[in-house]
Scaffold this motif. Structure first.
Motif, PDB file in Angstrom:
ATOM      1  N   ARG A  10      12.405 -38.544 -48.001  1.00  0.00           N
ATOM      2  CA  ARG A  10      11.246 -37.877 -48.338  1.00  0.00           C
ATOM      3  C   ARG A  10      11.096 -36.775 -49.484  1.00  0.00           C
ATOM      4  O   ARG A  10      12.286 -36.010 -49.728  1.00  0.00           O
ATOM      5  N   ARG A  11      10.171 -36.815 -50.308  1.00  0.00           N
ATOM      6  CA  ARG A  11       9.831 -35.854 -51.260  1.00  0.00           C
ATOM      7  C   ARG A  11       8.773 -35.009 -50.632  1.00  0.00           C
ATOM      8  O   ARG A  11       7.712 -34.924 -50.367  1.00  0.00           O
ATOM      9  N   ILE A  12       9.196 -33.475 -50.779  1.00  0.00           N
ATOM     10  CA  ILE A  12       8.405 -32.528 -50.118  1.00  0.00           C
ATOM     11  C   ILE A  12       7.969 -31.312 -51.079  1.00  0.00           C
ATOM     12  O   ILE A  12       8.733 -30.804 -51.741  1.00  0.00           O
TER      13      ILE A  12
ATOM     14  N   TYR B   3      11.195 -25.695 -41.353  1.00  0.00           N
ATOM     15  CA  TYR B   3      11.260 -27.169 -42.228  1.00  0.00           C
ATOM     16  C   TYR B   3      11.548 -26.942 -43.530  1.00  0.00           C
ATOM     17  O   TYR B   3      12.594 -27.859 -43.906  1.00  0.00           O
ATOM     18  N   LEU B   4      11.280 -26.230 -44.182  1.00  0.00           N
ATOM     19  CA  LEU B   4      11.240 -26.303 -45.805  1.00  0.00           C
ATOM     20  C   LEU B   4      13.006 -25.587 -45.843  1.00  0.00           C
ATOM     21  O   LEU B   4      13.430 -26.074 -46.916  1.00  0.00           O
TER      22      LEU B   4
ATOM     23  N   TYR C  63      16.527 -35.182 -38.824  1.00  0.00           N
ATOM     24  CA  TYR C  63      16.215 -36.707 -38.816  1.00  0.00           C
ATOM     25  C   TYR C  63      15.082 -36.895 -39.597  1.00  0.00           C
ATOM     26  O   TYR C  63      14.971 -37.953 -39.988  1.00  0.00           O
ATOM     27  N   ASP C  64      14.351 -35.732 -39.919  1.00  0.00           N
ATOM     28  CA  ASP C  64      13.231 -36.065 -40.789  1.00  0.00           C
ATOM     29  C   ASP C  64      13.499 -36.015 -42.214  1.00  0.00           C
ATOM     30  O   ASP C  64      12.642 -36.809 -43.147  1.00  0.00           O
ATOM     31  N   MET C  65      14.695 -35.556 -42.502  1.00  0.00           N
ATOM     32  CA  MET C  65      15.273 -35.352 -43.939  1.00  0.00           C
ATOM     33  C   MET C  65      16.025 -36.662 -44.304  1.00  0.00           C
ATOM     34  O   MET C  65      16.363 -37.074 -45.323  1.00  0.00           O
TER      35      MET C  65
END
Length: 325
Positions: free
Chosen positions: A107-109, A141-142, A195-197
């Motif tokens: 993803r792009r954050i 998270y960031l 795992y989200d990244m």
């Protein structure tokens, strides 16, 4: 876009983005209606916003911001909607939405508040960053996202994620299972962020190779961490000795992010938090970045912000500072 008293009209030129803007069954529009007390009616690529002028204007600005977000290829979810409304309410002229994004494999954050934008910038430009504030503000998270970004781009050779294994009065020796089974519950939020990244197979591969290491804080003793992005989460639960040990692990070409919430200390009574101690000891060090988040930056369910504010009102800022000192 035209304005007619308390009824505002919006028109969008890219119909392909509207399903994401409106949300499944118009749930994003419904969310804005509930939050601002306005009525939003969609007809194709046109929206009509009715309600008190100030609230309708906030809704219009929030929707315009979300539309621009979609045009940049970013996703819009419930948290993005809440952040857009929050920003529109603050009438912020800061272009934090245009800040450089973090790009990972999955993803792009982009930042969802001015403080998140400042935090991303600090993570890029400083070797040591403290991210301070309540749960749900994106501190950990960031930091994990930035670590993955730098690993993928070759900025660092490995990621090390750590937490002190002290929560709710439990101690590892009293928990069942082998060492990994004992510590995994404490470290699970860090696994979840990874795992989200990244694709699951990449996470497993890099954990096996040692490019990514997730370990309790005690495992950091005696090491020098070079060419690594090192994150210490839940740092309010360190002792001063542990915190000094961790900070002095910083090696050449490495970055450190230390995250914590001084209102959520689980240490034994009368034990000083290593995070509070470090912030005091390092006060005035200009090479270190400190980003302070508040309930305004919370990107979880809107009720979380209200819960945090309620506890702050009850406990009082002054008493919290005394307890943490």
């Amino acid at each position: 876009m035209t304005e007619d008293g308390e009824r505002l009209q919006m028109q969008f030129d890219d119909n392909s983005l509207l399903p994401q803007l409106y949300g499944e069954r118009d749930r994003h529009l419904d969310r804005i209606e509930r939050e601002l007390g306005v009525s939003v009616t969609s007809r194709g690529n046109r929206l009509a916003i009715a309600g008190p002028h100030a609230d309708a204007d906030v809704a219009r600005n929030a929707l315009a911001s979300l539309y621009e977000r979609l045009k940049r290829g970013l996703e819009v979810d419930a948290a993005a909607v809440d952040a857009a409304v929050k920003r529109a309410r603050l009438h912020s002229d800061e272009q934090w939405g245009e800040a450089e994004e973090i790009r990972t494999r999955k993803r792009r954050i982009s930042p969802r508040s001015a403080n998140q934008a400042a935090y991303i910038k600090a993570l890029r430009t400083h070797e040591l960053v403290f991210g301070l504030g309540p749960a749900g503000t994106g501190k950990t998270y960031l930091a994990v996202a930035m670590a993955v970004d730098m690993l993928m781009s070759g900025g660092v050779e490995r990621i090390i994620l750590s937490r002190p294994a002290v929560e709710a009065g439990e101690r590892l020796g009293f928990l069942p299972g082998d060492l990994r089974e004992k510590v995994d519950p404490y470290l699970r939020p860090l696994y979840d962020a990874l795992y989200d990244m990244m694709p699951g197979e990449q996470v497993i591969k890099r954990l096996d190779s040692g490019e990514i290491e997730i370990a309790p804080l005690a495992f950091m003793r005696g090491r020098t961490l070079a060419k690594a992005f090192v994150i210490l989460d839940e740092a309010q639960n360190t002792t001063p000795v542990q915190m000094k040990m961790f900070l002095t692990r910083l090696g050449e070409h490495s970055r450190m992010a230390v995250t914590g919430d001084l209102s959520q200390i689980d240490l034994p009574p009368r034990t000083r938090s290593g995070l509070a101690d470090a912030l005091e000891a390092l006060e005035g060090e200009t090479a270190i970045a400190r980003i302070h988040f508040s309930d305004v930056d919370i990107v979880r369910h809107p009720l979380v912000s209200r819960i945090v504010r309620a506890y702050d009102r009850r406990d009082g800022k002054g008493r919290r500072k005394k307890d943490n000192g």
